[in-house]
Design an enzyme around this catalytic site. Sequence first.
Site, PDB file in Angstrom:
ATOM      1  N   TYR A 105       0.880  -1.172   0.000  1.00 58.27           N
ATOM      2  CA  TYR A 105       0.000   0.000   0.000  1.00 58.27           C
ATOM      3  C   TYR A 105       0.912   1.215   0.000  1.00 58.27           C
ATOM      4  O   TYR A 105       1.435   1.625   1.037  1.00 58.27           O
ATOM      5  CB  TYR A 105      -0.913  -0.029   1.234  1.00 58.27           C
ATOM      6  CG  TYR A 105      -1.771   1.199   1.388  1.00 58.27           C
ATOM      7  CD1 TYR A 105      -2.460   1.732   0.305  1.00 58.27           C
ATOM      8  CD2 TYR A 105      -1.905   1.824   2.627  1.00 58.27           C
ATOM      9  CE1 TYR A 105      -3.246   2.871   0.454  1.00 58.27           C
ATOM     10  CE2 TYR A 105      -2.693   2.947   2.787  1.00 58.27           C
ATOM     11  CZ  TYR A 105      -3.352   3.461   1.695  1.00 58.27           C
ATOM     12  OH  TYR A 105      -4.133   4.583   1.851  1.00 58.27           O
ATOM     13  N   ASP A 144      -1.916  -1.256  -4.171  1.00 60.70           N
ATOM     14  CA  ASP A 144      -2.378   0.095  -4.478  1.00 60.70           C
ATOM     15  C   ASP A 144      -1.134   0.954  -4.561  1.00 60.70           C
ATOM     16  O   ASP A 144      -0.519   1.251  -3.539  1.00 60.70           O
ATOM     17  CB  ASP A 144      -3.321   0.566  -3.373  1.00 60.70           C
ATOM     18  CG  ASP A 144      -3.732   2.030  -3.527  1.00 60.70           C
ATOM     19  OD1 ASP A 144      -3.291   2.680  -4.499  1.00 60.70           O
ATOM     20  OD2 ASP A 144      -4.481   2.513  -2.665  1.00 60.70           O
TER      21      ASP A 144
END
Length: 257
Positions: A105, A144
């Site tokens: 992330y 992400d």
Amino acid sequence: MRIATWNINGLRARLDFMKIWLESRQPDVVGLQELKTPTDEFPHEFFNELGFTALVHGQKSWNGVAILTRREAELKQAGLPGEDDWGARLITAEIDGGLEFTTVYCPNGKSVAHDDYPGKLTWYDSLAEHWQAGAHPNRVLCGDFNIVPSDLDSWRGAAAEGDIFHTSEERTRLAKLMDDGLTDLYRHLHPDEQAFSWWDYRGGAFHRKQGLRIDFLLGTDAAVAATEAVTIDRDFRKKQDGLTASDHAPVYADLAL
DNA sequence: ATGGCTCTCGCGGAGAGA
């Protein structure tokens, strides 16, 4: 083997929604981001009942990553070395069958003028250094990434260039990972298609087709060779049975492994 | 549009997200 990445924007608020997706798509390995859950409060039993074990690197309130797997797996790494101040954003497992699977992330950066922006670039430098230190032939780095790789990947197209997520400094960091031997599996199989993986909750962005492609499955040459299909699962950006979706869609790939 | 939703923490409203 079906592998996936999904920023679920709050694990505990998304459990029933995730169950619908897991039962519908039947993935084997899933990288999750934005758990917003401490490691010791992770609901292992919920996922065990669905056939998964979980490897978890969480924290209170924000961030947090995990790997769900139907296969045997061994935890290899929790946390990006040197970047602990940025929170729980990386986890790696060795999956039975010969795949090293990492999910990340990446920091948001907020705006080019914000103090977080140079930190985002430094975090990426640390990621590249950490990645280069590994040597597994069959590796996937997914998650992400909070960077839009090209104009095609942004609803605003070239007009967004220079804004956060769309700067040449960020794109250089992403390109560095590619230069180190990774390929964007979706873009490899769909070179000209515009498909987004994130839409803002506000202003009807999803229905206006105002999204970004920032969630990727990156693979080494061996993983690319094994890849049969890649899907950005935009149907699961919609409500399911009245349950609120994450602002990110899951992305999954089928690998001949 | 000066962030229009949704999450967490924790019990009111602020901070973060992208």
